[in-house]
Design an enzyme around this catalytic site. Structure first.
Site, short mmCIF file in Angstrom:
data_model
loop_
_atom_site.label_atom_id
_atom_site.label_comp_id
_atom_site.label_asym_id
_atom_site.label_seq_id
_atom_site.Cartn_x
_atom_site.Cartn_y
_atom_site.Cartn_z
N LYS A 62 -3.57 -20.73 16.52
CA LYS A 62 -4.43 -19.65 16.04
C LYS A 62 -5.90 -20.08 16.15
O LYS A 62 -6.76 -19.30 16.57
CB LYS A 62 -4.09 -19.35 14.59
CG LYS A 62 -4.07 -17.87 14.27
CD LYS A 62 -3.87 -17.69 12.80
CE LYS A 62 -2.66 -16.84 12.49
NZ LYS A 62 -2.49 -16.67 11.05
N CYS A 291 1.08 -4.72 2.68
CA CYS A 291 0.44 -4.74 1.36
C CYS A 291 1.11 -3.86 0.31
O CYS A 291 1.63 -4.37 -0.68
CB CYS A 291 -1.02 -4.33 1.49
SG CYS A 291 -1.98 -5.55 2.38
C1 UDX Z 1 -3.62 -0.83 1.98
C2 UDX Z 1 -4.79 -0.33 1.13
O1 UDX Z 1 -5.19 0.97 1.57
C3 UDX Z 1 -5.95 -1.30 1.22
O2 UDX Z 1 -7.01 -0.89 0.39
C4 UDX Z 1 -5.46 -2.68 0.78
O3 UDX Z 1 -6.49 -3.63 0.86
C5 UDX Z 1 -4.28 -3.11 1.64
O4 UDX Z 1 -3.25 -2.12 1.57
P1 UDX Z 1 -3.01 -0.81 4.57
O5 UDX Z 1 -1.80 -1.60 4.24
O6 UDX Z 1 -3.82 -1.20 5.75
O7 UDX Z 1 -4.04 -0.81 3.34
O8 UDX Z 1 -2.52 0.69 4.79
P2 UDX Z 1 -2.89 2.13 4.23
O9 UDX Z 1 -3.88 2.78 5.10
O10 UDX Z 1 -3.19 2.09 2.79
O11 UDX Z 1 -1.48 2.86 4.44
C6 UDX Z 1 -0.31 2.35 3.81
C7 UDX Z 1 0.91 3.15 4.16
O12 UDX Z 1 0.88 4.41 3.51
C8 UDX Z 1 1.11 3.44 5.64
O13 UDX Z 1 2.47 3.20 5.96
C9 UDX Z 1 0.78 4.91 5.77
O14 UDX Z 1 1.47 5.53 6.83
C10 UDX Z 1 1.25 5.44 4.41
N1 UDX Z 1 0.58 6.68 4.00
C11 UDX Z 1 -0.77 6.70 3.81
C12 UDX Z 1 1.34 7.82 3.76
O15 UDX Z 1 2.56 7.81 3.92
N2 UDX Z 1 0.70 8.97 3.35
C13 UDX Z 1 -0.63 9.02 3.15
O16 UDX Z 1 -1.12 10.09 2.76
C14 UDX Z 1 -1.40 7.86 3.39
#
Ligand code: UDX
Length: 490
Positions: A62, A291
């Site tokens: 990495k 996350c």
């Molecule tokens: C998330 C948090 O948003 C971020 O602030 C934190 O630091 C890390 O975790 P991330 O894991 O990148 O970020 O994804 P995010 O954009 O939050 O989406 C998470 C999941 O929710 C995805 O699978 C997405 O498809 C789903 N989702 C999101 C829905 O099913 N419906 C929605 O309306 C929004």
């Protein structure tokens, strides 16, 4: 907890009371321990803000890749930023943690806290190891800044753990500064955070951190200073709230299904209420990724440990609703294929847990694809970015080269990740390629009218379904020869 209004000229009083502090004389030099999504992005962003940065990772491969300016994962904008600062000389990477710590003043701990095997608890081994190593290696005054997502109470334990490890005459502080970046938006979120949370700072370390974040503070990012447990909890609570919002709308989608209402229109209407907001109200296949699922489980576990059972049971329900969405889509696929997917060709569009990433960790899309494959379907997966990562985790699934070859000859098409490539695809072209033009729009993202116009049957969740009366309601009903004949004749 005190919220300070942002100040474009937030002065950075030199409150460091030690005469020998190197931080008094120059801009803080930065080390970033762990160069995954969080660490690599943070390191590049800190270099962009003008600091000298050393990224540290135990994995020499990495380190080599990052030193060449190559990012080992897909994150829009990051390769450019990284290359710019590797070239400018402000950013370098090493496996030698002691060397990085010796030349730096602020040490960001950005290592992973995965879910423990066989438990919902977070695995803190990497955080403990990294923090211990930094503390031991400190040759001059500095601040250890925890950024990893940890269960509440961790930072206090780390403080106690490092105390005996700090060399005589060295002044070290450990504070917590959680990160809220979203994958796919990591660069933007890091350069322009919507808030900066600083937990457990003294006047001295707060001044240093305000200097580190001077650029976003100058353009209005609010700084929230608080104690360590509050800072730790802000992060997991934010993710728990987002997860709850998604599961809420998915629970309502179930009611919409039963009542013939449209959850997308309902979400739009709800979203106009500023107290609710429209974001994270997209019903469908639910949340996944590295996350949200692990963070709500870790919070569930920690809340129960602390005797805070309301949070634990709420999050249990959120998780269950979410996992139920995957089963719902699997059931929809089985229903659409008259009760059995055996030997039926299913095109799966989407493997990443969300668009604009190649991350397939706990991806709902792959979970559904793998379940259908295990039931004997010929599953062909396509994703604009995540085919290599998906292939690594699920080598037994078939992967297409492009969208067209994925859908060719398909008895059923599933849209499981809302990539623009699928939303903007020409349904008429795709209709000519499939064997049966029926699509399960598991993200409620397709322009349904255009697809129906092109001859597709579009199956959505939480949406009035023109074909509903004709579709089988149970597997028994679905398998009955009369029902199959009826449906085939459709
Ligand atoms: C998330 C948090 O948003 C971020 O602030 C934190 O630091 C890390 O975790 P991330 O894991 O990148 O970020 O994804 P995010 O954009 O939050 O989406 C998470 C999941 O929710 C995805 O699978 C997405 O498809 C789903 N989702 C999101 C829905 O099913 N419906 C929605 O309306 C929004």
């Amino acid at each position: 907890m005190t919220a300070r209004p942002p100040g474009p000229h937030d002065s950075l009083p030199n409150t460091h009371d030690r005469k020998d502090s190197t931080m008094n004389d120059h801009a803080p030099r930065i080390s970033v321990i762990g160069t995954g999504y969080l660490g690599a992005t943070h390191a590049a962003a800190m270099a962009e803000m003008g600091f000298d940065v050393v990224g540290v990772d135990a994995d020499p491969k990495k380190v080599q890749a990052l030193s060449r300016g190559d990012v080992p994962f897909f994150e829009p904008g990051l390769p450019e930023l990284l290359r710019r600062h590797v070239d400018s000389g402000r950013l370098r990477f090493t496996s030698d943690l002691a060397d990085a710590v010796a030349v730096s003043d602020v040490h960001f701990v950005c290592v992973g806290t995965p879910q423990r095997v066989g438990s919902f608890a977070a695995n803190l081994d990497h955080v403990q190891e990294a923090t211990r190593a930094v503390a031991k290696a400190m040759t001059h005054d500095g601040v250890i800044v925890g950024k990893s997502t940890v269960p509440v109470g961790t930072a206090a334990t780390l403080r106690a753990m490092i105390e005996p490890l700090i060399a005589e005459g060295v002044h070290a502080e450990l504070i917590w500064n959680p990160e809220f970046l979203r994958e796919g938006m990591a660069v933007e979120d890091t350069l322009h955070p919507d808030r900066i949370v600083l937990g457990g700072t003294t006047e001295s370390s707060e001044a240093v951190m305000r200097r580190v974040y001077a650029a976003p503070i100058a353009v209005g990012a609010p700084v929230i200073t608080c104690d360590l447990p509050t800072a730790e909890l802000v992060k997991v609570s934010a993710n728990a709230f987002l997860a709850t919002k998604i599961s809420f709308v998915n629970a309502i989608a179930e009611v919409c299904d039963a009542a013939g209402a449209d959850v997308s229109v309902l979400a739009d209407a709800l979203g106009h209420d500023a107290r609710i907001g429209r974001r994270f109200l997209d019903a469908g296949l639910g949340f996944g990724g590295g996350c949200l699922p692990k963070d709500i489980r870790a919070l569930m576990h920690r809340s129960a440990e602390l005797g805070a059972f309301s949070a634990a049971s709420l999050l249990q329900q959120v998780d269950e609703i979410n996992m139920g969405r995957r089963q719902l889509i699997i059931d929809r696929a089985v229903e659409a294929l008259y009760g059995s997917v055996l030997n039926r060709r299913i095109a799966v569009l989407g493997a990443a847990f969300k668009p604009h990433t190649d991350d397939v960790r706990d991806s709902p899309a792959l979970n559904v694809a793998a379940a259908l494959h295990l039931r004997g379907a010929q599953v062909v997966v396509w994703d604009p970015e995540a085919v290599p990562t998906a292939r690594r985790d699920f080598p037994t699934l078939s992967y297409a080269q492009d969208l067209e070859s994925a859908v060719r000859g398909a008895d059923l098409t599933l849209v499981l990740t809302e990539w623009p490539e699928f939303v903007q695809a020409d349904p008429a072209v795709l209709a000519r390629l499939v064997r049966d033009p029926q699509v399960v729009d598991a993200r409620n993202c397709l322009p349904a009218a255009a697809w129906e116009e092109a001859g597709w049957t579009v199956l959505r969740s939480g949406a009035p379904d023109a074909d509903a009366p004709q579709r089988p309601r149970s597997r028994t009903e679905a398998r009955s020869p009369r029902r199959v004949a009826e449906l085939v004749a459709r």
